[in-house]
Design a protein around this motif. Structure first.
Motif, mmCIF file in Angstrom:
data_model
loop_
_atom_site.group_PDB
_atom_site.id
_atom_site.type_symbol
_atom_site.label_atom_id
_atom_site.label_comp_id
_atom_site.label_asym_id
_atom_site.label_seq_id
_atom_site.Cartn_x
_atom_site.Cartn_y
_atom_site.Cartn_z
ATOM 1 N N ASP A 239 0.851 -1.183 0.000
ATOM 2 C CA ASP A 239 0.000 0.000 0.000
ATOM 3 C C ASP A 239 0.894 1.242 0.000
ATOM 4 O O ASP A 239 1.534 1.562 1.003
ATOM 5 C CB ASP A 239 -0.907 0.001 1.236
ATOM 6 C CG ASP A 239 -1.957 1.101 1.193
ATOM 7 O OD1 ASP A 239 -1.729 2.125 0.523
ATOM 8 O OD2 ASP A 239 -3.014 0.936 1.838
ATOM 9 N N LYS A 241 0.102 4.295 -0.028
ATOM 10 C CA LYS A 241 -0.381 5.382 0.811
ATOM 11 C C LYS A 241 0.094 5.241 2.259
ATOM 12 O O LYS A 241 0.440 6.221 2.914
ATOM 13 C CB LYS A 241 -1.907 5.447 0.769
ATOM 14 C CG LYS A 241 -2.470 5.865 -0.588
ATOM 15 C CD LYS A 241 -3.992 5.989 -0.531
ATOM 16 C CE LYS A 241 -4.550 6.442 -1.869
ATOM 17 N NZ LYS A 241 -6.029 6.616 -1.827
ATOM 18 N N THR A 242 0.105 4.014 2.767
ATOM 19 C CA THR A 242 0.482 3.786 4.163
ATOM 20 C C THR A 242 1.925 3.352 4.337
ATOM 21 O O THR A 242 2.461 3.396 5.451
ATOM 22 C CB THR A 242 -0.418 2.716 4.790
ATOM 23 O OG1 THR A 242 -0.190 1.457 4.129
ATOM 24 C CG2 THR A 242 -1.892 3.091 4.651
ATOM 25 N N PRO A 455 5.740 6.673 3.195
ATOM 26 C CA PRO A 455 4.309 6.638 2.867
ATOM 27 C C PRO A 455 3.901 7.874 2.061
ATOM 28 O O PRO A 455 4.443 8.960 2.266
ATOM 29 C CB PRO A 455 3.630 6.619 4.240
ATOM 30 C CG PRO A 455 4.677 6.111 5.185
ATOM 31 C CD PRO A 455 5.979 6.625 4.651
ATOM 32 N N ASP A 456 2.931 7.694 1.159
ATOM 33 C CA ASP A 456 2.432 8.798 0.345
ATOM 34 C C ASP A 456 0.907 8.834 0.444
ATOM 35 O O ASP A 456 0.205 8.284 -0.398
ATOM 36 C CB ASP A 456 2.871 8.619 -1.105
ATOM 37 C CG ASP A 456 2.445 9.775 -1.993
ATOM 38 O OD1 ASP A 456 1.883 10.757 -1.476
ATOM 39 O OD2 ASP A 456 2.666 9.684 -3.219
ATOM 40 N N PRO A 457 0.375 9.459 1.510
ATOM 41 C CA PRO A 457 -1.082 9.478 1.719
ATOM 42 C C PRO A 457 -1.857 10.080 0.556
ATOM 43 O O PRO A 457 -3.035 9.766 0.363
ATOM 44 C CB PRO A 457 -1.248 10.333 2.985
ATOM 45 C CG PRO A 457 0.076 10.259 3.678
ATOM 46 C CD PRO A 457 1.098 10.172 2.578
ATOM 47 N N ALA A 458 -1.203 10.915 -0.247
ATOM 48 C CA ALA A 458 -1.887 11.576 -1.362
ATOM 49 C C ALA A 458 -1.753 10.813 -2.665
ATOM 50 O O ALA A 458 -2.182 11.300 -3.718
ATOM 51 C CB ALA A 458 -1.332 12.990 -1.527
ATOM 52 N N ASP A 460 -2.256 8.925 -5.899
ATOM 53 C CA ASP A 460 -3.440 8.778 -6.755
ATOM 54 C C ASP A 460 -3.195 7.641 -7.745
ATOM 55 O O ASP A 460 -2.393 7.782 -8.663
ATOM 56 C CB ASP A 460 -3.697 10.081 -7.509
ATOM 57 C CG ASP A 460 -4.968 10.029 -8.354
ATOM 58 O OD1 ASP A 460 -5.560 8.951 -8.479
ATOM 59 O OD2 ASP A 460 -5.358 11.078 -8.901
#
Length: 467
Positions: A239, A241-242, A455-458, A460
């Motif tokens: 993942d 994002k996490t 992590p890259d919470p943004a 897309d």
């Protein structure tokens, strides 16, 4: 389309924070014959009498006839008394390389892929190329140097050539025979279509679906990886994002694969099926569909010529909606030189020959891979090969950030999920166990400084290139 892909590819690299040109501070004079100066690299000489023998190992079979032609030409024309011997390995390529290095029988040149380069570098198998790279090569390939793909700790170990798209490969005639008008866009449609094809063809030994389950990881990495990336998830269970592993989306796909197995829609004996025997069965009209790379058109042109009416299409997604992009894979590496080779200078002469513009351009035009080197993209024509039109890079294709590679204690995700397909069990428990073991391995690798995770919470998934 080629120019659009060029811009897309470069923006991916910029989005990932990749540096542009430059190796690791060498003087830029590079070129063949300027390797290590201690004499250990075996500089070629036409005066020695006996030829310098080089071994090149690869696990690619789709392009072997073209590579044989290139090697024969090099052997006849190089002028440095160098002779290259090609060995095309089977599915156990990485294991064979490990055994060769442990027994001091390693090849001089190796085919490298994103899945093995990092491990080969960690194990000390590869020699850096920085001291060999000419200024022209730095300009041509520099924008495609990707950290943790072909560049590690500032040193370059391979250069890019092509990338592979992944598609659903399907037999149009069998689809028509089963009354199916178009390839499936959702996994439920794929399950239903596989069942229909099997129902109308089983008496003739025809089944709706197959994969090379002799090696579950290779089977899933050419199928589930594609399904997930189009569905909006990183295809190897990570993942972005996490910054953690989460195999929950993976498990959703596995349920559909298990249903096909339960329905009897998968070719019998697929558990021990290798990729080439699978291709032979597909060429003979015995398989309705499978998922694989853009190598397939070349396979059915040269290796398994076929008269069946077949095509490639975007893979189905979890729910029929495209929420991500199809990942272009193996897009950073091609050839590498063994750190154990006694003839590294000679090996570089061969590698430099293979990275020549005409070789790379023809490699693309023959359909063995889709060119990503900007200068080659600009001059190469679209491949004129049957079936390739379904694999060409389009609006739904792009590069994804690299996922960390870790080795968990116990079974891998591929083995654990394949066991579930065959034997059943508690899928939630299997998934939770995988998440725990993979994240534990990730934490250990981060603590040791082997891996860096941000992590890259943004993030897309519909625009992994950051556009």
């Amino acid at each position: 389309m080629r120019k659009k892909w060029l811009g897309l590819g470069l923006s991916v690299i910029l989005a990932a924070g990749i540096a542009g040109c430059g190796g690791s501070g060498n003087n830029g004079n590079g070129g063949a014959g300027n390797g290590k100066s201690d004499g250990s690299t075996g500089a070629p000489s036409a005066e020695t009498g006996a030829p310098i023998q080089l071994k090149y190992w690869t696990d690619d079979r789709h392009d072997q006839e073209y590579i044989k032609e290139l090697i024969n030409k090099f052997n006849e024309t190089n002028g440095d008394n160098i002779q290259v011997e090609l060995t095309v390995m089977s599915e156990n390529y990485t294991q064979s390389v490990d055994i060769a290095f442990s027994s001091n029988q390693a090849p001089d040149v190796l085919r490298l892929k994103s899945a093995n380069t990092s491990e080969f570098v960690k194990k000390g198998y590869l020699a850096p190329l920085d001291d060999y790279l000419t200024d022209d090569m730095k300009t041509e390939f520099g924008s495609l140097l990707i950290d943790n793909v072909n560049r590690f700790d500032g040193k370059v170990y391979s250069l890019a050539n092509t990338g592979l798209t992944m598609r659903l490969v399907y037999n149009k005639d069998l689809f028509a025979k089963a009354g199916i008008e178009k390839p499936p866009v959702s996994l439920q449609e794929m399950v239903d279509d596989a069942k229909k094809i099997t129902e109308v063809g089983k008496s003739e030994g025809i089944y709706g679906f197959a994969l090379n389950f002799k090696n579950p990881k290779q089977a899933f990495d050419r199928s589930i990886r594609e399904i997930l990336s189009l569905s909006g998830y990183q295809g190897l269970g990570f993942d972005l994002k996490t910054g953690q592993f989460d195999f929950t989306p993976y498990a959703q796909v596995i349920e559909y694969f298990k249903q096909m197995y339960k329905d009897g829609s998968i070719l019998p004996g697929a558990e021990s099926l290798d990729i080439d025997p699978l291709r032979a069965q597909f060429a003979a009209g015995k398989i309705g569909m499978y998922l694989s790379f853009s190598t397939e058109p070349g396979v059915y042109k040269d290796q398994f010529p076929t008269e069946i009416n077949w095509a490639g299409a975007l893979a189905p997604t979890l729910d029929g909606q495209i929420k991500g992009t199809s990942e272009i894979v193996s897009a950073g590496t091609w050839l590498g030189i063994s750190a154990r080779s006694a003839h590294q200078d000679a090996a570089w002469k061969f590698v430099q020959y293979m990275y020549g513009d005409e070789v790379l351009k023809t490699y693309h035009e023959k359909g063995f891979g889709i060119a990503i080197v900007p200068s080659i993209v600009e001059q190469a024509k679209n491949p004129e090969i049957g079936g390739m039109e379904g694999f060409l890079v389009g609006e739904h294709d792009s590069l994804w950030p690299a996922a960390p590679s870790v080795t968990p204690e116990g079974s891998t995700y591929a083995d654990a999920f394949f066991k579930y397909i065959l034997d059943g069990g508690d899928l939630k428990a299997v998934t939770a166990d995988l998440n725990a073991r993979y994240n534990a391995a990730l934490s250990k690798a981060v603590e040791k400084g082997e891996i860096t995770v941000t992590p890259d919470p943004a993030f897309d998934p519909s625009k992994p290139q950051g556009e």
